[in-house]
Design a protein around this motif. Structure first.
Motif, short mmCIF file in Angstrom:
data_model
loop_
_atom_site.label_atom_id
_atom_site.label_comp_id
_atom_site.label_asym_id
_atom_site.label_seq_id
_atom_site.Cartn_x
_atom_site.Cartn_y
_atom_site.Cartn_z
N MET A 95 1.11 -5.14 7.00
CA MET A 95 1.68 -4.30 5.94
C MET A 95 3.19 -4.15 6.11
O MET A 95 3.93 -4.04 5.13
N ALA A 96 3.64 -4.16 7.35
CA ALA A 96 5.08 -4.00 7.63
C ALA A 96 5.93 -5.10 7.02
O ALA A 96 7.14 -4.91 6.84
N ASN A 97 5.32 -6.24 6.67
CA ASN A 97 6.09 -7.31 6.03
C ASN A 97 6.68 -6.86 4.70
O ASN A 97 7.66 -7.42 4.22
N ILE A 98 6.08 -5.83 4.11
CA ILE A 98 6.61 -5.30 2.85
C ILE A 98 8.05 -4.84 3.02
O ILE A 98 8.88 -5.03 2.12
N LEU A 99 8.36 -4.24 4.16
CA LEU A 99 9.73 -3.76 4.39
C LEU A 99 10.71 -4.91 4.46
O LEU A 99 11.86 -4.80 4.02
N VAL A 100 10.27 -6.01 5.03
CA VAL A 100 11.14 -7.18 5.18
C VAL A 100 11.29 -7.91 3.85
O VAL A 100 12.39 -8.29 3.44
N ASP A 101 10.17 -8.09 3.16
CA ASP A 101 10.16 -8.97 1.98
C ASP A 101 10.51 -8.27 0.67
O ASP A 101 11.12 -8.89 -0.21
N TRP A 102 10.14 -7.00 0.53
CA TRP A 102 10.22 -6.37 -0.79
C TRP A 102 11.07 -5.10 -0.84
O TRP A 102 11.45 -4.67 -1.93
N ALA A 103 11.34 -4.48 0.28
CA ALA A 103 11.95 -3.14 0.24
C ALA A 103 13.29 -3.12 -0.48
O ALA A 103 13.58 -2.19 -1.25
N ASP A 104 14.14 -4.10 -0.26
CA ASP A 104 15.47 -4.11 -0.89
C ASP A 104 15.37 -4.12 -2.41
O ASP A 104 16.05 -3.35 -3.09
N SER A 105 14.52 -4.98 -2.94
CA SER A 105 14.41 -5.08 -4.40
C SER A 105 13.66 -3.88 -4.98
O SER A 105 13.93 -3.48 -6.12
N ILE A 106 12.76 -3.29 -4.22
CA ILE A 106 12.09 -2.08 -4.68
C ILE A 106 13.09 -0.94 -4.80
O ILE A 106 13.14 -0.22 -5.80
N GLY A 136 16.47 -1.19 -4.94
CA GLY A 136 17.61 -1.47 -5.81
C GLY A 136 17.27 -1.72 -7.26
O GLY A 136 18.04 -1.37 -8.16
N GLU A 137 16.08 -2.32 -7.51
CA GLU A 137 15.76 -2.74 -8.88
C GLU A 137 14.39 -2.27 -9.36
O GLU A 137 14.02 -2.56 -10.50
N HIS A 138 13.65 -1.60 -8.50
CA HIS A 138 12.27 -1.22 -8.84
C HIS A 138 11.46 -2.45 -9.24
O HIS A 138 10.63 -2.40 -10.16
N THR A 139 11.74 -3.55 -8.55
CA THR A 139 11.14 -4.84 -8.90
C THR A 139 10.76 -5.59 -7.64
O THR A 139 11.44 -5.50 -6.62
N VAL A 140 9.67 -6.34 -7.73
CA VAL A 140 9.30 -7.29 -6.68
C VAL A 140 9.22 -8.66 -7.32
O VAL A 140 8.51 -8.85 -8.32
N ARG A 141 9.95 -9.60 -6.76
CA ARG A 141 9.90 -10.99 -7.21
C ARG A 141 9.18 -11.81 -6.15
O ARG A 141 9.65 -11.90 -5.01
N ARG A 185 0.16 -8.64 -6.79
CA ARG A 185 0.36 -7.74 -7.94
C ARG A 185 -0.25 -6.37 -7.67
O ARG A 185 0.34 -5.33 -7.96
N GLU A 186 -1.48 -6.37 -7.16
CA GLU A 186 -2.16 -5.10 -6.89
C GLU A 186 -1.44 -4.30 -5.81
O GLU A 186 -1.35 -3.07 -5.90
N ALA A 187 -0.92 -5.00 -4.80
CA ALA A 187 -0.19 -4.31 -3.74
C ALA A 187 1.05 -3.63 -4.31
O ALA A 187 1.36 -2.48 -3.95
N VAL A 188 1.75 -4.31 -5.19
CA VAL A 188 2.96 -3.73 -5.80
C VAL A 188 2.58 -2.50 -6.62
O VAL A 188 3.30 -1.48 -6.61
N ARG A 189 1.47 -2.55 -7.36
CA ARG A 189 1.03 -1.40 -8.14
C ARG A 189 0.76 -0.20 -7.22
O ARG A 189 1.18 0.93 -7.52
N ILE A 190 0.09 -0.43 -6.09
CA ILE A 190 -0.23 0.66 -5.16
C ILE A 190 1.05 1.24 -4.55
O ILE A 190 1.18 2.45 -4.37
N ILE A 191 2.00 0.36 -4.24
CA ILE A 191 3.28 0.84 -3.71
C ILE A 191 3.97 1.74 -4.74
O ILE A 191 4.48 2.82 -4.41
N LYS A 221 7.31 5.96 2.79
CA LYS A 221 7.89 6.22 1.49
C LYS A 221 9.42 6.31 1.54
O LYS A 221 10.11 5.77 0.67
N ALA A 222 9.94 6.98 2.55
CA ALA A 222 11.38 7.16 2.64
C ALA A 222 12.13 5.83 2.76
O ALA A 222 13.30 5.73 2.38
N MET A 223 11.46 4.80 3.27
CA MET A 223 12.09 3.50 3.44
C MET A 223 11.97 2.64 2.19
O MET A 223 12.55 1.56 2.13
N LEU A 224 11.22 3.12 1.19
CA LEU A 224 10.99 2.35 -0.02
C LEU A 224 11.65 2.95 -1.25
O LEU A 224 11.53 2.40 -2.35
N ILE A 225 12.33 4.08 -1.08
CA ILE A 225 13.06 4.68 -2.20
C ILE A 225 14.52 4.78 -1.82
O ILE A 225 14.88 4.93 -0.66
#
Length: 274
Positions: free
Chosen positions: A128-139, A141-146, A191-197, A269-273
């Protein structure tokens, strides 16, 4: 009992240290730069490099159990643990070793299985920690995951659950010669993981699916080799069943269910907002 934790500042190792400390176990925490590490009170930071077994003599002195990593999850870090570490541990009197296996078993695991020490192998799926590496910046900055392969399934596992299995295997009998496949409690697509996040952080997140060519270019820009990129594509197109098949191993070993992605999001949560 004294336990040596290698990779003590890493994604899983830091949880192993924390959980052992909570149980009052004497810990040696191995790091290349222990002075800079923020270990819990009472934890002894020791210097050493798994790439160079000759640096580990003092770290192994008086140790009865060891949590061993064979690869690094730190950005830009190179680690190829030598099988000599196993021989050195055995000569030093280590009785029990738990190894966090990388993608597949190698010379370290073979040396351990041939030794006189008790051993347990941990084989987790996607962290699960890979989310911080792969998606946190775009979440943030842009509320988006590519991401490519939006429907690729994964049974992501909380890194603290991997640590809990390691700690149980180190402290309790009955885990010798066990090779534990570890997953989270649910299978989710990207997609489902992004929805849950998004639900967890209270924001509507967009999922933008990349083409294979866009993904290749992104990975190339990030410095991945052609071999790595082909592996990523293969795993996305044809994910192995073991990567998305939920297993009850965490609960069987530790006595408590594996944590969900929603629980992980609440903790981070604090690391994703922003």
């Amino acid at each position: 009992m004294t336990i040596l934790v290698t990779g003590a500042t890493g994604t899983v190792g830091q949880h192993v240290v924390k959980q052992l400390a909570e149980k009052g176990v004497r810990i040696k925490a191995l790091s290349r730069n222990p002075e800079a590490a923020n270990f819990p009170a009472g934890v002894e930071g020791v210097a050493g490099d798994l790439n160079n077994p000759e640096t580990l003599g003092l770290a192994l002195d008086g140790v009865s159990g060891m949590f061993l990593i064979t690869s690094s999850d730190a950005a830009g870090a190179w680690l190829q643990t030598s099988p000599e570490v196993i021989a050195l541990a055995e000569r030093s009197g280590v009785k029990r070793v738990v190894v966090l296996v990388g993608y597949e078993e190698g010379p370290v695991e073979a040396a351990l299985q041939a030794s006189s020490m008790e051993w347990t192998l941990l084989k987790p799926g996607e962290f699960m920690a890979n989310i911080l590496v792969d998606w946190a910046d775009s979440i943030r900055g842009e509320h988006t995951v590519r991401e490519v392969f939006g429907d690729a399934p994964s049974s992501r596992i909380h890194e603290a659950d991997i640590a809990a299995v390691a700690v149980t295997s180190l402290l309790e009998d009955g885990h010798h010669r066990q090779s534990y496949m570890l997953t989270g409690p649910e299978t989710l697509t990207r997609r489902e993981a992004v929805r849950i996040i998004g639900e967890g952080i209270g924001r509507e997140l967009r999922f933008v699916e990349l083409t294979e060519e866009e993904a290749r270019q992104n990975w190339k820009t990030q410095g991945y080799s052609d071999e790595d990129i082909e592996f990523f594509i293969l795993m996305g197109k044809n994910p192995p069943a073991i990567g998305h098949t939920v297993l009850p191993t965490v609960e069987q070993v530790t006595g408590r269910p594996a944590r969900t992605l929603a629980e992980w999001v609440a903790e981070h949560k604090a690391m994703l907002i922003s």
